[in-house]
Design a protein around this motif. Sequence first.
Motif, PDB file in Angstrom:
ATOM      1  N   PRO A 138      -7.901   0.916   5.260  1.00  0.00           N
ATOM      2  CA  PRO A 138      -8.489   2.175   4.786  1.00  0.00           C
ATOM      3  C   PRO A 138      -9.083   3.035   5.908  1.00  0.00           C
ATOM      4  CG  PRO A 138      -9.854   0.319   4.129  1.00  0.00           C
ATOM      5  CD  PRO A 138      -8.620  -0.253   4.755  1.00  0.00           C
ATOM      6  N   ALA A 191      -2.802   8.286   5.772  1.00  0.00           N
ATOM      7  CA  ALA A 191      -3.726   7.535   4.916  1.00  0.00           C
ATOM      8  C   ALA A 191      -2.947   6.377   4.303  1.00  0.00           C
ATOM      9  CB  ALA A 191      -4.293   8.434   3.823  1.00  0.00           C
ATOM     10  N   ALA A 197      -3.372   3.858   1.258  1.00  0.00           N
ATOM     11  CA  ALA A 197      -4.210   3.756   0.061  1.00  0.00           C
ATOM     12  C   ALA A 197      -3.642   2.750  -0.926  1.00  0.00           C
ATOM     13  CB  ALA A 197      -4.305   5.135  -0.595  1.00  0.00           C
ATOM     14  N   PHE A 200       0.844  -1.192   0.000  1.00  0.00           N
ATOM     15  CA  PHE A 200       0.000   0.000   0.000  1.00  0.00           C
ATOM     16  C   PHE A 200       0.875   1.236   0.000  1.00  0.00           C
ATOM     17  CE2 PHE A 200       0.365  -2.107   4.073  1.00  0.00           C
ATOM     18  CZ  PHE A 200       0.918  -1.141   4.903  1.00  0.00           C
TER      19      PHE A 200
END
Length: 173
Positions: free
Chosen positions: A143, A117, A119, A106
């Motif tokens: 998430p 974050a 993502a 990620f």
Amino acid sequence: MQIANISTHLLSCPDDLADQTLKLNLESVYSFSVTDKELRLLAKDGHTVFSAERAADDEGNSISRKWLIQEMINADHEQLTKDKGFLDLTDLTRAQGGVGCNKFSFKVTADDTYHIALADAAATEMYCQHAAANESVFSKLLPLVNKYQVVGNSLKLFDKDNVLLLLATEVLL
């Protein structure tokens, strides 16, 4: 902002004037300000009640390390420990993690206000019965991660409501 239920330990100093002054000052805190190097607690009229500076040797909450997952919300802790769940955040553009037999990759975006974050998550697709439950939890929490906290060699990841999702410790080589 309100600081409430302030108490001192029973073995206070014989002259408790300092304790009482600190307690009164903390009770008068109305708001705060944070910069990259300083925390200031402010009274309603704007004057500084308390300030603290970041230590010169502070790592600035760097998350760019390898982490061993100690706790994860809704996880089987025994299996998590056995499988040596991890986060490798040494390269935030290609971060990795795992809590069983699959490896997740990620992208991480973090800033100096402790927002984060995770993502574009992808994972290998092996089925391992012993790890399936924890991998399901891990894939669902990625998430949701919104905030982080680094204290010494510990990393905490929180959701937007400050619920602790994951606790990890730095892998020391």
